[in-house]
Design a protein around this motif. Structure first.
Motif, mmCIF file in Angstrom:
data_model
loop_
_atom_site.group_PDB
_atom_site.id
_atom_site.type_symbol
_atom_site.label_atom_id
_atom_site.label_comp_id
_atom_site.label_asym_id
_atom_site.label_seq_id
_atom_site.Cartn_x
_atom_site.Cartn_y
_atom_site.Cartn_z
ATOM 1 N N SER A 68 0.905 -1.150 -0.085
ATOM 2 C CA SER A 68 0.111 -0.034 -0.091
ATOM 3 C C SER A 68 0.838 1.305 0.090
ATOM 4 N N MET A 69 1.998 1.128 0.561
ATOM 5 C CA MET A 69 3.065 2.326 0.617
ATOM 6 C C MET A 69 3.554 2.453 -0.625
ATOM 7 N N ILE A 70 3.945 1.706 -1.407
ATOM 8 C CA ILE A 70 4.355 1.602 -2.908
ATOM 9 C C ILE A 70 3.218 2.090 -3.928
ATOM 10 N N GLU A 71 2.029 1.673 -3.888
ATOM 11 C CA GLU A 71 0.908 2.230 -4.242
ATOM 12 C C GLU A 71 0.695 3.532 -4.055
ATOM 13 N N THR A 72 0.825 4.001 -2.958
ATOM 14 C CA THR A 72 0.528 5.417 -2.642
ATOM 15 C C THR A 72 1.787 6.376 -3.100
#
Length: 236
Positions: A68-72
């Motif tokens: 989710s951090m990478i996606e964000t």
């Protein structure tokens, strides 16, 4: 005399050992990595949105948080995030996966004392390998009669767990820091729900307390759990 409670379920993260604190520290590092692209508060909101979206696919745990951090990061930079930042996000996620366990106050004493007279079941959400690692490092594993690592916690989760490992939810207690996952569904299943608030509360785990319900209790820490169980132990 009938023993009212025969089985006690424990949550793991932020009930027996620290967890959310490491997520908060990682979010601070994440904000620093993307400071040129987004304000910290805005970034936190976007990350929370991504986590909510992804729960159904990734589940709970560090690996889903990392993705989710990478996606964000990709979203807030409009796909211009440097590879070095992605690499750093993966590195901090791996650090979280190898972080040593820190038991919370009174956790060991409470589990050890109750293990002598009750069937204890660890019921926790999260990644299977990570939760097994943390339980092994905690030194508490041998005190539990059973371990259930589940994808989510709903009333049926507790019905199944307490039927499988005890005498059913009506003679069981669930102890945890999450009102949404540990307390409310356990009470809805017919059991007792004991809320032990943690220092940090994840937004996704918030829920209204079942105030006034006869099977709802609150403790400031696990130091009062043995006395509480003793008070409820026998029903005339």
């Amino acid at each position: 005399m009938v023993q009212m409670i025969t089985t006690i379920g424990f949550d793991a993260d932020d009930t027996l050992w620290q967890n959310e604190e490491f997520f908060r520290l990682t979010e601070d590092r994440f904000a620093g990595l993307l400071a040129d692209y987004a304000e910290k508060e805005h970034l936190a909101d976007r990350l929370l949105q991504a986590e909510r979206r992804n729960l159904g696919q990734y589940g709970f745990g560090i690996k889903g948080f990392m993705l989710s951090m990478i996606e964000t990061a990709i979203e807030v930079t409009e796909e211009r995030v440097p590879a070095s930042v992605i690499s750093e996000i993966i590195a901090v996620g791996q650090e979280m996966l190898s972080h040593p366990i820190h038991l919370l106050p009174h956790a060991r004493e409470a589990v050890k004392a109750l293990a002598a007279d009750y069937r204890l079941v660890l019921i926790t959400k999260g990644d299977l390998l990570d939760q097994e690692r943390k339980l092994a490092q905690s030194g508490l594993g041998d005190m539990f009669d059973a371990v259930e690592i589940v994808s989510d916690k709903v009333p049926q989760t507790y019905i199944r767990a307490f039927m499988r490992h005890g005498h059913g939810p009506d003679r069981a207690m669930m102890v945890g820091n999450s009102m949404k996952s540990d307390v409310v569904p356990a009470i809805d299943a017919g059991g007792w729900g004991v809320h032990v608030p943690a220092r940090y509360e994840w937004e996704i785990e918030k829920a209204d307390a079942p105030t006034g319900h006869p099977r709802f209790r609150v403790l400031q820490d696990l130091g009062g759990l043995v006395d509480l169980v003793d008070q409820l132990r026998v029903a005339g």
